[in-house]
Motif scaffolding. Structure first.
Motif, short mmCIF file in Angstrom:
data_model
loop_
_atom_site.label_atom_id
_atom_site.label_comp_id
_atom_site.label_asym_id
_atom_site.label_seq_id
_atom_site.Cartn_x
_atom_site.Cartn_y
_atom_site.Cartn_z
N ARG A 95 -28.63 35.80 58.67
CA ARG A 95 -29.82 34.95 58.75
C ARG A 95 -30.88 35.42 57.75
O ARG A 95 -31.27 36.60 57.73
N ASP A 96 -31.34 34.50 56.91
CA ASP A 96 -32.38 34.69 55.90
C ASP A 96 -31.95 35.59 54.75
O ASP A 96 -32.71 35.78 53.80
N ASP A 97 -30.75 36.17 54.80
CA ASP A 97 -30.33 37.11 53.76
C ASP A 97 -28.84 36.96 53.47
O ASP A 97 -28.11 37.95 53.35
N VAL A 98 -28.39 35.72 53.33
CA VAL A 98 -26.98 35.43 53.14
C VAL A 98 -26.41 36.18 51.95
O VAL A 98 -25.36 36.84 52.03
N ALA A 99 -27.10 36.11 50.82
CA ALA A 99 -26.56 36.66 49.59
C ALA A 99 -26.37 38.17 49.67
O ALA A 99 -25.29 38.70 49.38
N ALA A 100 -27.41 38.88 50.05
CA ALA A 100 -27.35 40.34 50.04
C ALA A 100 -26.32 40.86 51.04
O ALA A 100 -25.55 41.78 50.73
N VAL A 101 -26.30 40.29 52.25
CA VAL A 101 -25.39 40.79 53.29
C VAL A 101 -23.94 40.50 52.92
O VAL A 101 -23.07 41.39 53.00
N ALA A 102 -23.63 39.25 52.54
CA ALA A 102 -22.25 38.89 52.22
C ALA A 102 -21.73 39.69 51.04
O ALA A 102 -20.58 40.16 51.05
N LEU A 103 -22.56 39.87 50.01
CA LEU A 103 -22.12 40.61 48.83
C LEU A 103 -21.94 42.09 49.14
O LEU A 103 -20.97 42.71 48.70
N GLN A 104 -22.85 42.68 49.89
CA GLN A 104 -22.74 44.10 50.19
C GLN A 104 -21.45 44.42 50.94
O GLN A 104 -20.83 45.46 50.70
N ASP A 105 -21.05 43.53 51.83
CA ASP A 105 -19.82 43.80 52.57
C ASP A 105 -18.59 43.72 51.68
O ASP A 105 -17.61 44.45 51.90
N GLN A 106 -18.60 42.86 50.66
CA GLN A 106 -17.49 42.86 49.70
C GLN A 106 -17.44 44.17 48.93
O GLN A 106 -16.36 44.75 48.72
N VAL A 107 -18.60 44.65 48.51
CA VAL A 107 -18.66 45.92 47.77
C VAL A 107 -18.21 47.07 48.66
O VAL A 107 -17.40 47.92 48.26
N ASP A 108 -18.70 47.12 49.89
CA ASP A 108 -18.34 48.21 50.79
C ASP A 108 -16.84 48.21 51.08
O ASP A 108 -16.21 49.29 51.13
N ALA A 109 -16.27 47.04 51.33
CA ALA A 109 -14.84 46.96 51.61
C ALA A 109 -14.03 47.43 50.41
O ALA A 109 -13.07 48.21 50.55
N LEU A 110 -14.40 46.99 49.22
CA LEU A 110 -13.69 47.39 48.01
C LEU A 110 -13.72 48.90 47.82
O LEU A 110 -12.69 49.55 47.58
N GLN A 111 -14.88 49.47 47.90
CA GLN A 111 -15.01 50.91 47.65
C GLN A 111 -14.33 51.74 48.72
O GLN A 111 -13.76 52.79 48.44
N ALA A 112 -14.37 51.28 49.98
CA ALA A 112 -13.68 52.02 51.03
C ALA A 112 -12.17 51.96 50.85
O ALA A 112 -11.47 52.97 51.04
N LEU A 113 -11.65 50.81 50.49
CA LEU A 113 -10.20 50.67 50.31
C LEU A 113 -9.70 51.47 49.12
O LEU A 113 -8.54 51.93 49.11
N ALA A 114 -10.55 51.66 48.12
CA ALA A 114 -10.14 52.41 46.93
C ALA A 114 -9.82 53.86 47.26
O ALA A 114 -9.09 54.53 46.51
N ALA A 115 -10.33 54.37 48.37
CA ALA A 115 -10.04 55.75 48.75
C ALA A 115 -8.60 55.91 49.23
O ALA A 115 -8.05 57.02 49.18
N ASP A 116 -7.97 54.82 49.69
CA ASP A 116 -6.62 54.91 50.24
C ASP A 116 -5.59 54.10 49.48
O ASP A 116 -4.39 54.18 49.80
N HIS A 117 -6.03 53.31 48.51
CA HIS A 117 -5.11 52.45 47.77
C HIS A 117 -5.34 52.61 46.28
O HIS A 117 -6.47 52.92 45.85
N PRO A 118 -4.31 52.38 45.47
CA PRO A 118 -4.43 52.59 44.02
C PRO A 118 -5.18 51.45 43.33
O PRO A 118 -4.58 50.63 42.62
N LEU A 119 -6.48 51.40 43.53
CA LEU A 119 -7.31 50.34 42.95
C LEU A 119 -8.04 50.87 41.74
O LEU A 119 -8.71 51.91 41.81
N ASP A 120 -7.92 50.19 40.60
CA ASP A 120 -8.62 50.56 39.37
C ASP A 120 -10.01 49.93 39.42
O ASP A 120 -10.18 48.75 39.11
N LEU A 121 -11.02 50.71 39.81
CA LEU A 121 -12.37 50.17 39.95
C LEU A 121 -13.04 49.92 38.61
O LEU A 121 -14.16 49.40 38.57
N GLY A 122 -12.38 50.24 37.52
CA GLY A 122 -12.90 49.90 36.20
C GLY A 122 -12.49 48.51 35.75
O GLY A 122 -12.97 48.03 34.71
N ARG A 123 -11.63 47.84 36.53
CA ARG A 123 -11.17 46.48 36.20
C ARG A 123 -11.13 45.68 37.52
O ARG A 123 -10.11 45.62 38.18
#
Length: 744
Positions: free
Chosen positions: A566-594
């Motif tokens: 509520r009132d902050d759709v952009a920041a909240v939705a985007l932050q959760d994508q970033v958090d999920a990506l960075q957390a998964l990179a600790a356990d999966h072979p994700l190239d965060l440079g691409r």
């Protein structure tokens, strides 16, 4: 002489040709109250778009064709009236033939429209015929007793006899003026008997319709209907929609300059809505208006009329923080309040409710104690272990609901939806295997529709008293491969995620990453279902690690999870994508440079947000049909999350893309963007993408624009859908500087 082996058909082509492998699958089930028949729609193959009406006998499992659109139309091509095209766009219906039907109470008569013409099928007899009535016919519905059929034509509500007469004493003719045929059918020019019909409700102007749902009801509220029969078949509740106050937009096709633009009413955020009123119409032409405080509660969200009680309405305030459940006196039009809800953030709408239980108690879904629960009367019957999503059926013994695991469940069930039986004694789960399940039930017979991760497509099983008696055949094609998907959770908030690797990936190198989310309200994509991940797996097989994350705002977890945006759709939705990506990179072979991201609609908005606001994380984006200027999207959706733009201009500014400071901040790296939009889209109009492109151009930001002539929001065209996947893949490879695939 040698014979060349034909080249196998590619996934993008098969995916488009089969409409995501949904054609040929049974759907739209109805069960007779005596349990003797199951009615459903199904096309003849996995590439046939034209649905026929079918019957299954649960006693022996035999199926029988009830109505074939090809036979009924004599092999001629369908020609759909504009009202029907609009209904299909609102419901994202890409099929053809019989795409919807309605039955009488006994499920002995079905009515449906083809090419704007009215047809009925006598389900016991197995016969179908046309009733020649003034058209074009939209949304025909039999009366509960099966004697009459009501339908909408040119904004007027009409009633005709199911037996080929007008169902009265013969004083009305097909044009509603009274005629010399005495109500009897006479043959038309092509031999089809002409049928008389009476006009109950006639529009007073071109801006008024009777019996149709207005744009935002069909698009956002989940209410696709505009009239409802009484259980005694003697009168109807009819919605009157006046679009006069709604601002007009022009939808044109630049590829066809000789064609006039379409002039459409579009209620953008902060602008006037259609005026919706409700009337009780008797078959004798009497009319009584239903009265409630429409100034305070202008949204007619739900209407329910059954033999268990008076007509029941759910009306909402414009800010969607207050709503009333109202019982209607159909004789006087007066209403009394049965229940009232308030919420400081917003109130959601749910399928199947409100309704009356057979004992006359109000059945609803509500948020209590941090959980989404089923309530009968004033008593909640479920708690925090379940997150109730829909009510499927209510009897004197129990309620059948669809629900996901609540936040207080014993263990997470990532991506699962189950069917539960709920009553005073407790809760029993009816669907057993992990997956996505729904059901239709009546007369002791249940159709349980299930999709699982390990089985392509879905399966529709018929149960009698809980025991399987038949499986309804599916002709849907199989994709020929299975997703290599891991359902997991990422980050401190335990965001539901799906991770997909290439089918033949050995696990010894890191991979470029493609985020493939929807990521917003009403659109969970992390599902325990095989076909939900086919496109993501195809991208994975091109050399990507694909990540799908359902962050805050997506449905299925808890009221607080959904309302956090509520009132902050952009920041909240985007932050959760970033958090999920960075957390998964600790356990999966994700190239965060691409890292790239792709999405459509809200997902397209999220993809553009990603490269504009977090270019340190995201390096390229495919932006499909995005909402960029949030003031240009509709009232009921946008105001639920951001309020009125007049009252919170700063809220709209910080959530919109075209006002984003990142567009003109030269210090940030400019990330490539491919913007895709259908020029005929009347939901997210192409102005969104054009404004984004203009802002990017003014800021010197690189981007590509792919306009799709004649394409709406759902891109049903086969060649368009196929080549969109190929063009997106080419853009991602170029943008991330990935090597081209090896030549075969």
């Amino acid at each position: 002489m040698t014979t060349e082996t034909p080249e196998p058909v590619s996934f993008p082509r098969r995916h488009a040709r089969t409409q995501r492998f949904t054609l040929g699958a049974p759907r739209a089930f109805t069960v007779a109250p005596d349990g003797s028949r199951v009615v459903f729609l199904r096309s003849s193959s996995g590439t046939d778009r034209a649905n026929s009406l079918w019957l299954l006998d649960p006693s022996d499992g035999r199926e029988r064709l009830a109505a074939d659109p090809g036979v009924l139309l004599g092999g001629t091509a369908e020609r759909l009236p504009p009202e029907e095209l609009a209904r299909r766009e609102r419901s994202r219906e890409g099929g053809a033939g019989i795409v919807g039907y309605a039955t009488d109470a006994a499920v002995e008569l079905a009515a449906f429209a083809l090419s704007g013409r009215l047809f009925t099928a006598e389900l016991r007899a197995g016969t179908a015929r046309e009733l020649r009535v003034p058209g074009p016919v939209v949304d025909p519905r039999p009366s509960p007793d099966g004697r009459l059929v009501a339908y909408v034509a040119r904004g007027a509500l009409r009633v005709t006899g199911a037996d080929g007469t007008d169902g009265t004493d013969g004083t009305d003719s097909a044009d509603g003026t009274g005629g010399e045929n005495g109500g009897k059918a006479s043959p038309g020019a092509d031999g089809v008997p002409a049928t008389t019909a009476r006009t109950l409700a006639e529009p007073e102007s071109d801006q008024v319709t009777y019996g149709l749902a207005e744009f935002i009801a069909a698009e956002e509220m989940g209410r696709s209907r505009g009239f409802w029969w009484s259980p005694d078949s003697d009168r109807l509740l009819v919605a009157r929609v006046d679009d006069t106050p709604v601002r007009r937009w022009w939808i044109s096709d630049p590829a066809q300059p000789e064609r006039d633009p379409r002039h459409v009413p579009y209620p953008a955020a902060g602008t006037p809505n259609a005026e919706v009123r409700l009337f009780v119409y008797g078959l004798d032409g009497t009319r009584t208006e239903v009265v409630w405080d429409r100034a305070r509660f202008p949204y007619l969200a739900r209407v329910h009329w059954s033999a268990a009680g008076a007509p029941l309405l759910l009306v909402q305030a414009r800010d969607q923080r207050g709503q009333l459940f109202l019982a209607v006196d159909p004789d006087t039009g007066t209403t009394r309040m049965v229940h009232a809800d308030e919420d400081p953030i917003w109130l959601d709408l749910f399928p199947g409710v409100p309704c009356w239980s057979p004992s006359g108690q109000l059945v609803r879904i509500t948020d209590e104690g941090g959980a989404r629960v089923l309530a009968v009367g004033e008593r909640p019957l479920t708690g925090g272990q379940l997150h109730v999503r829909a009510v499927l059926d209510v009897t004197s013994d129990d309620a059948l609901v669809q629900a996901s695991a609540g936040e207080r469940a014993a263990a997470p069930e990532i991506g699962e939806l189950h069917v539960y039986r709920v009553n005073e004694l407790g809760v029993e789960r009816l669907s057993e295997e992990p997956g996505v399940h729904s059901a239709v039930r009546s007369g002791g017979v249940t159709v349980l529709v299930s999709a699982t991760l390990d089985r392509p497509g879905g399966r529709a099983r018929v149960l009698r008293d809980g025991k399987p008696v038949a499986t309804i055949r599916s002709y849907a094609e199989e994709p020929g491969f299975s997703p290599r998907v891991l359902l997991t959770q990422g980050g401190a908030r335990q965001i539901p995620c799906a991770v997909l690797m290439p089918t033949d990936y050995p696990g010894d190198t890191s991979l470029p990453v493609l985020l493939d989310p929807y990521g917003g309200p009403h659109g969970a994509r992390v599902l325990a279902a095989h076909n939900a991940h086919l496109t993501s797996q195809w991208f994975a097989d091109q050399g990507f690690a694909v990540v799908v994350a359902d962050g805050r705002g997506t449905p299925g977890r808890s009221p607080a999870w959904e309302k956090a945006i509520r009132d902050d759709v952009a920041a909240v939705a985007l932050q959760d994508q970033v958090d999920a990506l960075q957390a998964l990179a600790a356990d999966h072979p994700l190239d965060l440079g691409r890292v790239a991201i792709r999405g459509w609609s809200f997902g397209g908005y999220l993809a553009a947000l990603a490269v504009l606001r977090r270019p340190d994380v995201f390096h390229a984006a495919v932006v499909g049909a995005p909402v960029t200027d949030l003031r240009l999207y509709d009232t009921h959706y946008q105001e639920r999350y951001l309020g009125l733009p007049q009252e919170g201009p700063e809220i709209y500014r910080r959530n919109s893309l075209v006002d984003d400071a990142g567009l003109v901040d030269a210090a940030e790296p400019a990330r490539p963007m491919m913007i895709i939009h259908g020029l005929a889209d009347d939901n997210v109009v192409v102005a969104h993408s054009l404004r984004l492109s203009s802002a990017l151009l003014a800021a010197g930001r690189p981007h590509e624009v792919l306009p799709l002539a004649g394409v709406t929001h759902m891109t049903p065209q086969e060649t368009v859908a196929e080549n969109l996947l190929r063009l997106q893949l080419d853009f991602l490879r170029r943008s991330l500087d990935l090597p081209a695939p090896e030549a075969p």
